[in-house]
Design an enzyme around this catalytic site. Structure first.
Site, PDB file in Angstrom:
ATOM      1  N   CYS A 190       0.818  -1.210   0.000  1.00 20.46           N
ATOM      2  CA  CYS A 190       0.000   0.000   0.000  1.00 20.46           C
ATOM      3  C   CYS A 190       0.859   1.272   0.000  1.00 20.46           C
ATOM      4  O   CYS A 190       0.350   2.361  -0.269  1.00 20.46           O
ATOM      5  CB  CYS A 190      -0.946  -0.002   1.195  1.00 20.46           C
ATOM      6  N   HIS A 191       2.149   1.130   0.270  1.00 22.97           N
ATOM      7  CA  HIS A 191       3.026   2.308   0.241  1.00 22.97           C
ATOM      8  C   HIS A 191       3.240   2.829  -1.176  1.00 22.97           C
ATOM      9  O   HIS A 191       3.734   3.940  -1.363  1.00 22.97           O
ATOM     10  CB  HIS A 191       4.385   1.981   0.881  1.00 22.97           C
TER      11      HIS A 191
END
Length: 227
Positions: A190-191
């Site tokens: 998700c980064h």
């Protein structure tokens, strides 16, 4: 499921293979995966509401107990244990140092993570991992997480683009919620999601770590020769 797919295809006026491809392109999951995700969701609700596990299984649409127990990985435990409020279920925790600080790892009986592999994902994110992930979520969350997993290391994707990938181009704000609820940072990257402005912020593990991960991935991608 093959019979059910044929029925759906007939109703829609498509061949089963064409419906399969079209459904997955729009929804992000196959018809079978989508149906199973919703049925598991109904099972969790029924286990909390019905008088017995057997009643809950039939209420959720399972024709027999073995079916539910065979697909209970999304619950993280057996239906009986889930109904008891997870009493007696164990979670093992450990941590390991890496360049970004300390990496905590939690495992259940259904998802066993090796600390060395978790750390190697940070230092070599482009390498495939065989970690068995115990990840649970709604059908929508799973679609977002699958789309995230398809974003190559060294690249980023904006929320609106991520929403378009799962067939909901106007749901840019909605996809932010599964990103925030992702409990498997790095393994589910998700980064790699950034704002429309290009700003790398809003990361649950800290914006500094997000930028460090993106910088390391970008540098690593440059070091890998093109095939």
């Amino acid at each position: 499921m093959a019979h059910a797919l044929s029925v759906l295809a007939h109703e829609a006026g498509y061949s089963p293979s064409h419906l399969q491809r079209l459904f997955k392109a729009i929804v992000g999951l196959s018809p079978k995966q989508y149906a199973m995700a919703h049925r598991r969701g109904r099972l969790g609700e029924a286990l909390r509401a019905e008088r017995s596990v057997t009643d809950a299984l039939y209420q959720a649409g399972y024709g027999a107990s073995p079916q539910a127990y065979a697909t209970s990985s999304a619950l993280g435990m057996t239906p009986s244990a889930y109904r008891r409020g997870a009493a007696g279920e164990g979670i093992r925790c450990a941590s390991a140092p890496c360049s970004l600080g300390t990496v905590p790892v939690a495992t259940t009986e259904r998802g066993v993570c090796m600390i060395e592999q978790v750390v190697s994902l940070i230092h070599s994110p482009s390498q495939a991992s065989d970690l068995p992930l115990d990840i649970r979520g709604t059908a929508f969350q799973q679609r977002v997480w699958r789309a995230l997993a398809e974003t190559p290391a060294g690249q980023t994707v904006r929320y609106a683009k991520l929403a378009a990938r799962i067939g909901h181009p106007t749901a840019g704000r909605a996809v932010a919620q599964p990103c925030a609820r992702n409990g498997l940072a790095v393994a589910v990257p998700c980064h790699r999601v950034i704002h429309a402005s290009g700003e790398a912020s809003g990361y649950k593990c800290g914006d500094a770590r997000k930028r460090a991960l993106l910088d390391e991935e970008s540098t690593g991608a440059k070091r890998v020769p093109a095939p």
